[in-house]
Design a protein around this motif. Structure first.
Motif, PDB file in Angstrom:
ATOM      1  N   MET A 157      36.378  43.520  39.969  1.00 41.48           N
ATOM      2  CA  MET A 157      36.858  41.901  39.992  1.00 41.48           C
ATOM      3  C   MET A 157      38.135  41.689  39.702  1.00 41.48           C
ATOM      4  O   MET A 157      38.787  42.378  38.616  1.00 41.48           O
ATOM      5  CB  MET A 157      35.705  41.233  38.931  1.00 41.48           C
ATOM      6  CG  MET A 157      35.971  39.754  39.028  1.00 41.48           C
ATOM      7  SD  MET A 157      35.105  39.064  37.981  1.00 41.48           S
ATOM      8  CE  MET A 157      35.782  37.259  37.632  1.00 41.48           C
ATOM      9  N   VAL A 158      38.842  40.915  40.574  1.00 46.91           N
ATOM     10  CA  VAL A 158      40.118  40.441  40.164  1.00 46.91           C
ATOM     11  C   VAL A 158      40.077  39.585  39.062  1.00 46.91           C
ATOM     12  O   VAL A 158      39.397  38.476  38.975  1.00 46.91           O
ATOM     13  CB  VAL A 158      40.865  39.979  41.397  1.00 46.91           C
ATOM     14  CG1 VAL A 158      42.194  39.326  41.291  1.00 46.91           C
ATOM     15  CG2 VAL A 158      40.812  40.747  42.669  1.00 46.91           C
ATOM     16  N   GLU A 159      41.067  39.751  37.980  1.00 51.16           N
ATOM     17  CA  GLU A 159      41.003  39.090  36.819  1.00 51.16           C
ATOM     18  C   GLU A 159      42.095  37.667  37.055  1.00 51.16           C
ATOM     19  O   GLU A 159      43.332  38.250  37.399  1.00 51.16           O
ATOM     20  CB  GLU A 159      41.420  39.430  35.602  1.00 51.16           C
ATOM     21  CG  GLU A 159      40.210  40.702  35.191  1.00 51.16           C
ATOM     22  CD  GLU A 159      39.032  40.238  34.818  1.00 51.16           C
ATOM     23  OE1 GLU A 159      38.841  39.133  34.343  1.00 51.16           O
ATOM     24  OE2 GLU A 159      37.979  40.860  35.071  1.00 51.16           O
ATOM     25  N   ARG A 160      42.046  36.472  36.786  1.00 47.82           N
ATOM     26  CA  ARG A 160      42.798  35.368  36.991  1.00 47.82           C
ATOM     27  C   ARG A 160      43.709  35.507  35.689  1.00 47.82           C
ATOM     28  O   ARG A 160      44.829  35.037  35.662  1.00 47.82           O
ATOM     29  CB  ARG A 160      42.027  33.921  36.867  1.00 47.82           C
ATOM     30  CG  ARG A 160      41.233  34.156  38.488  1.00 47.82           C
ATOM     31  CD  ARG A 160      41.055  32.292  38.701  1.00 47.82           C
ATOM     32  NE  ARG A 160      40.615  32.269  39.934  1.00 47.82           N
ATOM     33  CZ  ARG A 160      41.349  32.078  41.051  1.00 47.82           C
ATOM     34  NH1 ARG A 160      42.552  32.039  40.969  1.00 47.82           N
ATOM     35  NH2 ARG A 160      40.662  31.947  42.238  1.00 47.82           N
ATOM     36  N   ALA A 214      39.363  38.798  47.643  1.00 47.50           N
ATOM     37  CA  ALA A 214      38.358  39.230  46.798  1.00 47.50           C
ATOM     38  C   ALA A 214      37.869  38.172  45.780  1.00 47.50           C
ATOM     39  O   ALA A 214      36.654  37.685  45.670  1.00 47.50           O
ATOM     40  CB  ALA A 214      39.158  40.403  45.904  1.00 47.50           C
ATOM     41  N   LEU A 215      38.870  37.350  45.508  1.00 50.22           N
ATOM     42  CA  LEU A 215      38.516  36.090  44.738  1.00 50.22           C
ATOM     43  C   LEU A 215      37.626  34.822  45.229  1.00 50.22           C
ATOM     44  O   LEU A 215      36.830  34.587  44.931  1.00 50.22           O
ATOM     45  CB  LEU A 215      39.763  35.277  43.971  1.00 50.22           C
ATOM     46  CG  LEU A 215      40.425  36.156  42.956  1.00 50.22           C
ATOM     47  CD1 LEU A 215      41.953  35.455  42.645  1.00 50.22           C
ATOM     48  CD2 LEU A 215      39.694  35.980  41.542  1.00 50.22           C
ATOM     49  N   ARG A 216      38.005  34.894  46.707  1.00 54.66           N
ATOM     50  CA  ARG A 216      37.262  33.880  47.398  1.00 54.66           C
ATOM     51  C   ARG A 216      35.655  34.306  47.741  1.00 54.66           C
ATOM     52  O   ARG A 216      35.022  33.427  47.737  1.00 54.66           O
ATOM     53  CB  ARG A 216      37.930  33.845  48.896  1.00 54.66           C
ATOM     54  CG  ARG A 216      39.132  32.981  48.757  1.00 54.66           C
ATOM     55  CD  ARG A 216      39.707  32.715  50.358  1.00 54.66           C
ATOM     56  NE  ARG A 216      40.935  32.058  50.191  1.00 54.66           N
ATOM     57  CZ  ARG A 216      42.093  32.396  51.077  1.00 54.66           C
ATOM     58  NH1 ARG A 216      41.964  33.324  51.700  1.00 54.66           N
ATOM     59  NH2 ARG A 216      43.016  31.676  50.735  1.00 54.66           N
ATOM     60  N   SER A 217      35.716  35.742  47.733  1.00 53.31           N
ATOM     61  CA  SER A 217      34.161  36.222  48.228  1.00 53.31           C
ATOM     62  C   SER A 217      33.517  36.435  46.818  1.00 53.31           C
ATOM     63  O   SER A 217      32.453  36.959  46.795  1.00 53.31           O
ATOM     64  CB  SER A 217      34.437  37.241  48.994  1.00 53.31           C
ATOM     65  OG  SER A 217      35.223  38.459  48.515  1.00 53.31           O
ATOM     66  N   ASP A 218      34.092  36.506  45.568  1.00 53.74           N
ATOM     67  CA  ASP A 218      33.635  36.809  44.264  1.00 53.74           C
ATOM     68  C   ASP A 218      32.644  35.886  43.784  1.00 53.74           C
ATOM     69  O   ASP A 218      33.495  34.793  43.240  1.00 53.74           O
ATOM     70  CB  ASP A 218      34.621  37.365  43.456  1.00 53.74           C
ATOM     71  CG  ASP A 218      34.003  38.051  42.094  1.00 53.74           C
ATOM     72  OD1 ASP A 218      32.772  37.894  41.840  1.00 53.74           O
ATOM     73  OD2 ASP A 218      34.621  38.851  41.600  1.00 53.74           O
ATOM     74  N   LEU A 270      51.918  37.008  41.587  1.00 54.89           N
ATOM     75  CA  LEU A 270      51.330  36.569  42.642  1.00 54.89           C
ATOM     76  C   LEU A 270      50.280  37.476  43.021  1.00 54.89           C
ATOM     77  O   LEU A 270      50.433  39.002  42.870  1.00 54.89           O
ATOM     78  CB  LEU A 270      52.396  36.307  43.877  1.00 54.89           C
ATOM     79  CG  LEU A 270      53.569  35.307  43.935  1.00 54.89           C
ATOM     80  CD1 LEU A 270      54.462  35.292  45.106  1.00 54.89           C
ATOM     81  CD2 LEU A 270      52.679  33.853  43.923  1.00 54.89           C
ATOM     82  N   PHE A 271      49.130  37.043  43.333  1.00 53.33           N
ATOM     83  CA  PHE A 271      48.128  37.852  43.886  1.00 53.33           C
ATOM     84  C   PHE A 271      48.432  38.366  45.425  1.00 53.33           C
ATOM     85  O   PHE A 271      48.964  37.598  46.084  1.00 53.33           O
ATOM     86  CB  PHE A 271      46.584  37.001  44.082  1.00 53.33           C
ATOM     87  CG  PHE A 271      46.070  36.663  42.649  1.00 53.33           C
ATOM     88  CD1 PHE A 271      45.637  37.843  41.808  1.00 53.33           C
ATOM     89  CD2 PHE A 271      45.664  35.325  42.293  1.00 53.33           C
ATOM     90  CE1 PHE A 271      45.058  37.336  40.704  1.00 53.33           C
ATOM     91  CE2 PHE A 271      45.136  35.123  41.052  1.00 53.33           C
ATOM     92  CZ  PHE A 271      44.843  36.195  40.361  1.00 53.33           C
ATOM     93  N   SER A 272      48.081  39.549  45.394  1.00 53.63           N
ATOM     94  CA  SER A 272      48.001  40.064  46.786  1.00 53.63           C
ATOM     95  C   SER A 272      47.087  39.375  47.822  1.00 53.63           C
ATOM     96  O   SER A 272      46.219  38.727  47.379  1.00 53.63           O
ATOM     97  CB  SER A 272      47.943  41.577  46.933  1.00 53.63           C
ATOM     98  OG  SER A 272      46.539  41.745  46.621  1.00 53.63           O
ATOM     99  N   ASP A 273      47.396  39.628  49.023  1.00 52.05           N
ATOM    100  CA  ASP A 273      46.418  39.025  50.082  1.00 52.05           C
ATOM    101  C   ASP A 273      44.986  39.546  49.932  1.00 52.05           C
ATOM    102  O   ASP A 273      43.798  38.814  50.016  1.00 52.05           O
ATOM    103  CB  ASP A 273      46.829  39.395  51.493  1.00 52.05           C
ATOM    104  CG  ASP A 273      48.155  38.543  52.115  1.00 52.05           C
ATOM    105  OD1 ASP A 273      48.458  37.579  51.175  1.00 52.05           O
ATOM    106  OD2 ASP A 273      48.854  39.049  53.001  1.00 52.05           O
TER     107      ASP A 273
END
Length: 127
Positions: free
Chosen positions: A1-4, A115-119, A107-110
């Protein structure tokens, strides 16, 4: 998971020290005028997030919230909570330690954005 939101080793060390002194902790970053846009550390229960706050995740096992309006500006970045020498926010628990929490970002990569949108675990999504 990408952490904010993540924390540097120095920030995690300070969080552990503060937790030993005060018990469970809570972080909030607002866009306030007095203490600016600094991450502030409170004892759990000392500050209650409102309907306009967004939970970004946890650092050092402590919940981290940000005001929703400010999150709109920061939503494309990962927040990196660090510690630097100096006097920080007067209401934040680290103030007597001679250091302050500081937010850095990248900045987050594309791929991370996707990954955030779909998590489904991303806590910032509106339900």
């Amino acid at each position: 998971m990408v952490e904010r939101v993540v924390a540097t080793p120095a920030a995690l060390e300070l969080i552990e020290k503060l937790r030993g002194l005060y018990g469970p902790l809570f972080f909030h970053q607002s866009g306030g005028c007095c203490d600016g846009s600094a991450p502030m550390c409170f004892m759990d229960g000392e500050f209650r997030p409102g309907g306009q706050d967004v939970r970004l995740g946890e650092i050092g096992g402590c919940p981290f919230y940000m005001g929703a309006a400010q999150f709109e500006y920061w939503s494309h970045t990962q927040l990196i909570i660090d510690v630097v020498p100096g006097r920080g926010a007067s209401f934040s628990l680290e103030a007597p330690e001679g250091v302050r929490f500081l937010t850095r970002s990248r900045l987050f990569s594309d791929g991370e954005v996707e990954a955030l949108r779909s998590d489904p675990r991303d806590m910032t999504k509106k339900t």
